[in-house]
Design a protein around this motif. Structure first.
Motif, mmCIF file in Angstrom:
data_model
loop_
_atom_site.group_PDB
_atom_site.id
_atom_site.type_symbol
_atom_site.label_atom_id
_atom_site.label_comp_id
_atom_site.label_asym_id
_atom_site.label_seq_id
_atom_site.Cartn_x
_atom_site.Cartn_y
_atom_site.Cartn_z
ATOM 1 N N ILE A 24 14.769 6.674 -10.065
ATOM 2 C CA ILE A 24 14.234 7.345 -8.885
ATOM 3 C C ILE A 24 12.787 7.722 -9.144
ATOM 4 C CG2 ILE A 24 14.458 9.370 -7.379
ATOM 5 C CD1 ILE A 24 17.487 9.327 -8.074
ATOM 6 N N VAL A 25 11.921 7.410 -8.178
ATOM 7 C CA VAL A 25 10.517 7.783 -8.253
ATOM 8 C C VAL A 25 10.222 8.720 -7.091
ATOM 9 C CG1 VAL A 25 8.122 6.984 -8.234
ATOM 10 C CG2 VAL A 25 9.891 5.580 -9.331
ATOM 11 N N ASP A 26 9.792 9.932 -7.417
ATOM 12 C CA ASP A 26 9.455 10.951 -6.422
ATOM 13 C C ASP A 26 7.948 10.898 -6.209
ATOM 14 O OD1 ASP A 26 8.907 13.386 -5.049
ATOM 15 O OD2 ASP A 26 10.706 14.291 -5.905
ATOM 16 N N VAL A 27 7.510 10.572 -4.987
ATOM 17 C CA VAL A 27 6.082 10.404 -4.706
ATOM 18 C C VAL A 27 5.461 11.612 -4.008
ATOM 19 C CG1 VAL A 27 6.201 7.882 -4.687
ATOM 20 C CG2 VAL A 27 6.504 9.123 -2.546
ATOM 21 N N MET A 87 1.488 2.479 -11.604
ATOM 22 C CA MET A 87 2.609 1.551 -11.442
ATOM 23 C C MET A 87 2.869 0.760 -12.722
ATOM 24 S SD MET A 87 1.302 -1.322 -8.795
ATOM 25 C CE MET A 87 -0.243 -2.165 -9.029
ATOM 26 N N HIS A 88 1.893 0.704 -13.634
ATOM 27 C CA HIS A 88 2.116 0.031 -14.921
ATOM 28 C C HIS A 88 3.199 0.744 -15.749
ATOM 29 C CE1 HIS A 88 -0.675 3.235 -16.077
ATOM 30 N NE2 HIS A 88 -0.123 3.147 -17.278
ATOM 31 N N ALA A 134 5.186 3.863 -0.141
ATOM 32 C CA ALA A 134 5.245 3.536 -1.566
ATOM 33 C C ALA A 134 6.110 2.301 -1.790
ATOM 34 C CB ALA A 134 5.790 4.725 -2.353
ATOM 35 N N SER A 135 7.226 2.216 -1.070
ATOM 36 C CA SER A 135 8.129 1.066 -1.207
ATOM 37 C C SER A 135 7.419 -0.220 -0.804
ATOM 38 C CB SER A 135 9.375 1.259 -0.339
ATOM 39 O OG SER A 135 10.140 2.345 -0.788
ATOM 40 N N GLN A 136 6.733 -0.190 0.328
ATOM 41 C CA GLN A 136 6.008 -1.380 0.786
ATOM 42 C C GLN A 136 4.937 -1.779 -0.222
ATOM 43 O OE1 GLN A 136 4.707 0.006 4.642
ATOM 44 N NE2 GLN A 136 6.452 -0.946 5.672
ATOM 45 N N PHE A 137 4.201 -0.795 -0.737
ATOM 46 C CA PHE A 137 3.138 -1.065 -1.706
ATOM 47 C C PHE A 137 3.717 -1.733 -2.953
ATOM 48 C CE2 PHE A 137 0.814 0.307 -5.512
ATOM 49 C CZ PHE A 137 -0.428 -0.268 -5.246
ATOM 50 N N LEU A 138 4.789 -1.149 -3.511
ATOM 51 C CA LEU A 138 5.371 -1.701 -4.731
ATOM 52 C C LEU A 138 5.989 -3.074 -4.496
ATOM 53 C CD1 LEU A 138 6.930 1.466 -6.406
ATOM 54 C CD2 LEU A 138 4.888 0.198 -7.132
ATOM 55 N N THR A 147 4.873 -5.356 -2.533
ATOM 56 C CA THR A 147 3.782 -6.341 -2.537
ATOM 57 C C THR A 147 3.314 -6.658 -3.955
ATOM 58 O OG1 THR A 147 1.989 -4.728 -2.282
ATOM 59 C CG2 THR A 147 2.955 -5.615 -0.252
ATOM 60 N N HIS A 148 3.675 -5.796 -4.910
ATOM 61 C CA HIS A 148 3.310 -6.014 -6.311
ATOM 62 C C HIS A 148 4.502 -6.510 -7.140
ATOM 63 C CE1 HIS A 148 -0.235 -3.733 -5.075
ATOM 64 N NE2 HIS A 148 -0.831 -4.381 -6.049
ATOM 65 N N GLY A 149 5.546 -6.980 -6.451
ATOM 66 C CA GLY A 149 6.656 -7.625 -7.136
ATOM 67 C C GLY A 149 7.776 -6.727 -7.617
#
Length: 98
Positions: free
Chosen positions: A21-24, A50-51, A72-76, A78-80
């Protein structure tokens, strides 16, 4: 974008499933409590941190109500990354917090 309700995430959590879980939310929001074991990465820092995430894992994104975690979900994605947005956010979370 894949989505789970807060209740669905809570059920998985209570079953002892391994959840990433990632809390943004912002720091002042997280002080009020977060899902136990959640990684805190404020949305504004996600691009730079994100690294720290492993593309072989699936992540559940959480914020206050579900909007920022959706971004955040959409952004990540797009980065695979494989991600799930928790709809309703912490406002809908009825489970344990730390």
């Amino acid at each position: 974008m894949k989505q789970f309700t807060a209740k669905e995430v809570e059920t998985l959590f209570n079953e002892g499933k391994k959840l990433n879980i990632v809390d943004v939310r912002e720091v002042d929001e997280v002080v009020a409590g977060k899902i136990p074991g959640a990684i805190h990465i404020p949305l504004g820092l996600l691009e730079f941190r994100m690294h720290e995430l492993d593309k072989s894992n699936e992540y559940i994104m959480v914020c206050r109500s579900g909007g920022r975690s959706g971004h955040a979900s959409q952004f990540l994605e797009t980065h695979g990354f494989t991600v799930i947005n928790m709809t309703g956010g912490m406002l809908a979370w009825e489970g344990e917090t730390e």
